[in-house]
Design an enzyme around this catalytic site. Structure first.
Site, PDB file in Angstrom:
ATOM      1  N   HIS A  97      10.658  -4.064   4.575  1.00 59.41           N
ATOM      2  CA  HIS A  97      10.948  -2.832   3.824  1.00 59.41           C
ATOM      3  C   HIS A  97      11.498  -1.730   4.742  1.00 59.41           C
ATOM      4  CE1 HIS A  97       9.096  -4.297   0.096  1.00 59.41           C
ATOM      5  NE2 HIS A  97       8.185  -4.855   0.882  1.00 59.41           N
TER       6      HIS A  97
ATOM      7  N   ASN B 169       6.634  -3.916  -6.106  1.00 61.94           N
ATOM      8  CA  ASN B 169       8.001  -4.416  -5.993  1.00 61.94           C
ATOM      9  C   ASN B 169       8.701  -4.319  -7.337  1.00 61.94           C
ATOM     10  OD1 ASN B 169       7.890  -5.163  -3.247  1.00 61.94           O
ATOM     11  ND2 ASN B 169       7.002  -7.159  -3.735  1.00 61.94           N
TER      12      ASN B 169
END
Length: 695
Positions: A74, A147
Site C-alpha cells: 500500500h 480494501n
C-alpha cells in the site's frame, strides 16, 4: 520429483509442500525446526490466536521491518479529508459514539492505495486497492482498514509475508513492478487453493477501477458490535459509491498508465476542487451466531463473503470527502492506519487473518514512522474528545524517540495521589464508558490448526464467476490468459488450470485455449464444491451499482480552428446540466478561433489528453480541420480508442470523415450531437465483441 499433493490432515485438508530430499526443513531464525508454516497458534480450531506464537511473531516482525521507510504494501496512496454522517441510529446494537444519533457527523481521513507497487509506481495497475478510513470519534480514533474487494488471498496471517514476497518484484531480478503477471506470484497461487476466490476478484474488473469514487470498499473481516447491555452482534462493513461502480478496460488501463501515471490521484484532487465531492454510503451486514452457524461456509474465513441476497446490506450512514490534504507527506504519507485501533462498541472476531493484523500493523508503524509516538503526528492524533483540552490522549506513557508533547507534573505512573497536593494527578480508568472486550468463552488445546470449516476453497470462487455478466466473465478469462502467458514455467500454468477446473469448466477451457495448452485433470479438493445461488449484487456490468449518469464524470470535446461556436456551447451546457465536467481539447492550447469570429481557450492539448482520460467523447470540427486531422495520428487514435473502449461518441456532420478514418461503425453510442449527452451516460458493452478478441 517433489510430491506437491501430500495431504496434511492437520490443516483442514488442504495441500501443502513438505520437506524431502529436495527441500530442507524450514526453521526459525534461531534454527528451531518449524512443524507448521500455514497456521497461527490458536486456542482451539476456531479460537483466538495466542501471543506466545514465536514462529508467527518472528516471521511477521521480520516482514514488517523489511522496508524503511516506505510502506511494504500500500505504498502508492492518495487521500482526502471529509466527514461521516450517521443516517440511522444503531444505539440498540452498539455503544460506538458515531452510530448513536441520526445526523451526527464525525471527521474522517481516507486513504486509497494500490498494494503491490512502490510509492513511485502508477495509479492504474491491475491490483487490489486499499480503502482505509480513520474516524476521529469522540471516543478516540477508529481505523477501518479494508480494501475494495471483500475477501483476501489467504486465511491465516502467517502466510502474508509469503503472499507479498511472491507478488512483489522477483528477488533475483527486481521486476516486474506493480504487477502479478510473473512466475513467483502464480507459483504461490497455484499451490494455495484458498486463494482461488480472491483470484476471481483480482482478475475481474474490480482491480481496474475507473476512479476512487467508483470503488466499493469493504472491511473484509467479521467484526463485532457490542451494545450497552454487553450483547454482541457480528458485523461486516460495506462502502457503496454514490457515483456508481465503474471500471476501465484492460487496453484502456494500459494506455492511461502511459498518458497519466497519476490519473486517479489527479481525479480525486480535481473532483474536490470543483465540488464534485466523492461520496459513499456505509452499509452493514448484521447477524448472530445462529445465522453464522447455518451457512455452508465459515464467517471467520476471510476468503468468504456473505452474499447480499442471503443477508441484505443495511445502510446506516454516508461519507463525503470534501478537502484535499494540505501537505502530501505530513498527512497522506504519515497517516498510520491500525486495525486494532477501535472504540467502545466495536470488537473483533476470531478470524485468524484479522487477529494477525491486530499485531502486525502496529509493528509496521513503529518501523515506518520510527517511534512509539507516531500517534502524536497531527494526522494520527485523536481529535474528538472535547474534555482533552488540547491533549487528545491522557495516559502516563512518557518520553521515547520524537516525543512532541510536554507533560507536566511528577506523576508518570498510575495510580497516584498527587492531585491531592495540587499537582496534575493523571487520568483514571472509566469502568462505565471505557473500552470493554466482549467476554466470549474460549476453550481448546493450543494447536497450529486450520478448522475443517475453512477447507472449501472453490465454492465461492464458482459463485463469483457464475454471478458475473457475460462480458465480465470474458474479462476474467482474458486476464488469466494475459497473466499466465507471462509465466515462463509450464508446470505453474498447468497447476493453475487444474485449479480453475474446480471453479468452472468453461472458464478453464477458455484459459487453456487462450494459452494453446491441453487442459489438465482437475486438482484434488479438500471439501465438496457446492453450486451456490448466483449473486447479481457482485456484478459491475449491468449490476445494481452500475449507474448511467454523467454526474462527476468528464466529457472530452475535440475542437479545432473553425469549430462551430453554437455546437460547442450546446454540448458544454448540456454536459453541465447533466452535472458532468466538459473538457475542451484542441491540437493547440491557448485561444482556438471559432466559426463566428469568437475564440475559446482549450483546456487541454490533443497530444497530451488522449481519450482514455475521459468518460465520453464529442467531436466538433469544421470540414477544413477534419481534413487536417484525418492525417494526424493522435486525432485518429483519439477517436479510435474511444470507440474501442466502448464509449459514447457524438459528432457533427463535418467531423464524419475522421470517424470513418478511425474505423468507427454506426451503432449504439455513436450519435449526432443532439443525442450525445444522453448516450454519454453509459458504456456500450454489446460493442465489445466487434472490436476485440477475448478469451
Amino acid at each position: 520429483m517433489t510430491d506437491f499433493t501430500a495431504l496434511n490432515a492437520g490443516h483442514g485438508g488442504e495441500t501443502h509442500q513438505v520437506a524431502d530430499d529436495d527441500h530442507p526443513v524450514l526453521t526459525t531464525n534461531h534454527g528451531t525446526p518449524i512443524s507448521d508454516n500455514q497456521n497461527q497458534l490458536k486456542a482451539g480450531a476456531r479460537g483466538p490466536v495466542l501471543l506466545e506464537d514465536e514462529v508467527y511473531r518472528e516471521k511477521i516482525n521480520h516482514f514488517d521491518h523489511e522496508r524503511i521507510p516506505e510502506r511494504i504494501v500500500h505504498a502508492r496512496g492518495s487521500a482526502a479529508h471529509g466527514y461521516f454522517e450517521c443516517t440511522e441510529s444503531l444505539s440498540d446494537i452498539t455503544v460506538a459514539d458515531l452510530f448513536q444519533k441520526k445526523g451526527q457527523r464525525t471527521d474522517v481521513f481516507v486513504r486509497f492505495s494500490t498494494v503491490a507497487g512502490g510509492a513511485g509506481s502508477i495509479d492504474t495497475p491491475r491490483d487490489v486497492r486499499g480503502f482505509a478510513v480513520k474516524f476521529y470519534t469522540r471516543q478516540g480514533n477508529w481505523d477501518l482498514v479494508g480494501n475494495n474487494i471483500p475477501v483476501f488471498f489467504i486465511q491465516d496471517a502467517i502466510k502474508f509475508p509469503d503472499l507479498i514476497h511472491a507478488a512483489k518484484m522477483e528477488a533475483d531480478r527486481g521486476y516486474p513492478q506493480a504487477a502479478t503477471a510473473h512466475d513467483t506470484f502464480w507459483d504461490f497461487i497455484s499451490l494455495m487453493p484458498e486463494s482461488t476466490h480472491m483470484i476471481m476478484w483480482a482478475m475481474s474488473d474490480r482491480t481496474l477501477p475507473r476512479t476512487f469514487a467508483n470503488m466499493e470498499g469493504f472491511g473484509v473481516h467479521t467484526f463485532r458490535f457490542i451494545s450497552k447491555e454487553g450483547k454482541s452482534t457480528f458485523v461486516k462493513f460495506h462502502w457503496k459509491p454514490k457515483a456508481g461502480l465503474a471500471s476501465t478496460i484492460w487496453d484502456e488501463t494500459v494506455k492511461i498508465a502511459g498518458a497519466d501515471p497519476d490519473f486517479q490521484r489527479r481525479d480525486l484532487f480535481e473532483r474536490i476542487e470543483r465540488g464534485d465531492y466523492p461520496e459513499w454510503e456505509l452499509g452493514v451486514q448484521l447477524f448472530d451466531e445462529e445465522f453464522a452457524n447455518s451457512q455452508p461456509y465459515d464467517v471467520l474465513d476471510a476468503t468468504k463473503i456473505i452474499p447480499e441476497e442471503v443477508l441484505p446490506v443495511r445502510i446506516v450512514g454516508k461519507m463525503v470527502l470534501d478537502r484535499y490534504p494540505d501537505n502530501y507527506f505530513a498527512e497522506t504519507e504519515q497517516a498510520a492506519f491500525v486495525p486494532s485501533h477501535v472504540v467502545p462498541g466495536i470488537g473483533f472476531s476470531n478470524d485468524p487473518l484479522l487477529q494477525g493484523r491486530l499485531f502486525s500493523y502496529t509493528d509496521t508503524q513503529l518501523s515506518r514512522l520510527g517511534s512509539v509516538n507516531f500517534h502524536q503526528l497531527p494526522i494520527n492524533s485523536a481529535k474528538g474528545r472535547a474534555e482533552a483540552a488540547g491533549c487528545p490522549f491522557m495516559n502516563q506513557q512518557r518520553d521515547g524517540h520524537m516525543q512532541m508533547a510536554v507533560p507536566k507534573g511528577r506523576a508518570n505512573y498510575e495510580p497516584n495521589s498527587l492531585a491531592k497536593v495540587g499537582e496534575p494527578g493523571g487520568a483514571r480508568e472509566d469502568p462505565d464508558g471505557g473500552y470493554k472486550t466482549f467476554p466470549s468463552e474460549e476453550q481448546g488445546q493450543k494447536l497450529r490448526i486450520r478448522p475443517e470449516s475453512f477447507a472449501d476453497h472453490y465454492s465461492q470462487a464458482r459463485l463469483f464467476f457464475r454471478s458475473m455478466d457475460p462480458a465480465e466473465q470474458a474479462h476474467i478469462a482474458s486476464a488469466l490468459v494475459f497473466e499466465l502467458s507471462k509465466v515462463s514455467l509450464e508446470h505453474i500454468r498447468t497447476a493453475m488450470m487444474a485449479n480453475l477446473r474446480n471453479v468452472d469448466e468453461r472458464l478453464a477451457s477458455r484459459v487453456a485455449d487462450g494459452l494453446a495448452m491441453d487442459l489438465p485433470d482437475a486438482s484434488p479438493t479438500a471439501a465438496p464444491v457446492l453450486d451456490m445461488e448466483p449473486s447479481p449484487a457482485l456484478r459491475i456490468i449491468r449490476g445494481p451499482l452500475e449507474k448511467h449518469t454523467l454526474e462527476g464524470r468528464t466529457v472530452g470535446i475535440l475542437i479545432a480552428d473553425g469549430s462551430d461556436a453554437g455546437e460547442i456551447a450546446a454540448v458544454t451546457d448540456a454536459v453541465a446540466k447533466a452535472k458532468g465536467h466538459a473538457l475542451l481539447i484542441a491540437p493547440k492550447v491557448g485561444k482556438v478561433p471559432l466559426s463566428d469570429g469568437s475564440a475559446v481557450v482549450a483546456d487541454k492539448q490533443l497530444f497530451g489528453q488522449p481519450s482514455v482520460t475521459v468518460d465520453a467523447c464529442a467531436v466538433i470540427l469544421s470540414a477544413e480541420a477534419t481534413a487536417k486531422l484525418t492525417k494526424e495520428g493522435a486525432a485518429v487514435q483519439w477517436v479510435m480508442d474511444a470507440f474501442g473502449h466502448l464509449k459514447a461518441i457524438g459528432y457533427n456532420a463535418d467531423a464524419k470523415p475522421l470517424l470513418d478514418k478511425a474505423g468507427v461503425e454506426p451503432g449504439d453510442g455513436v450519435t449526432d450531437l443532439a443525442g450525445f449527452v444522453e448516450a454519454a451516460k453509459k458504456r456500450y458493452w454489446d460493442r465489445e465483441p466487434t472490436v476485440r478478441t477475448l478469451a
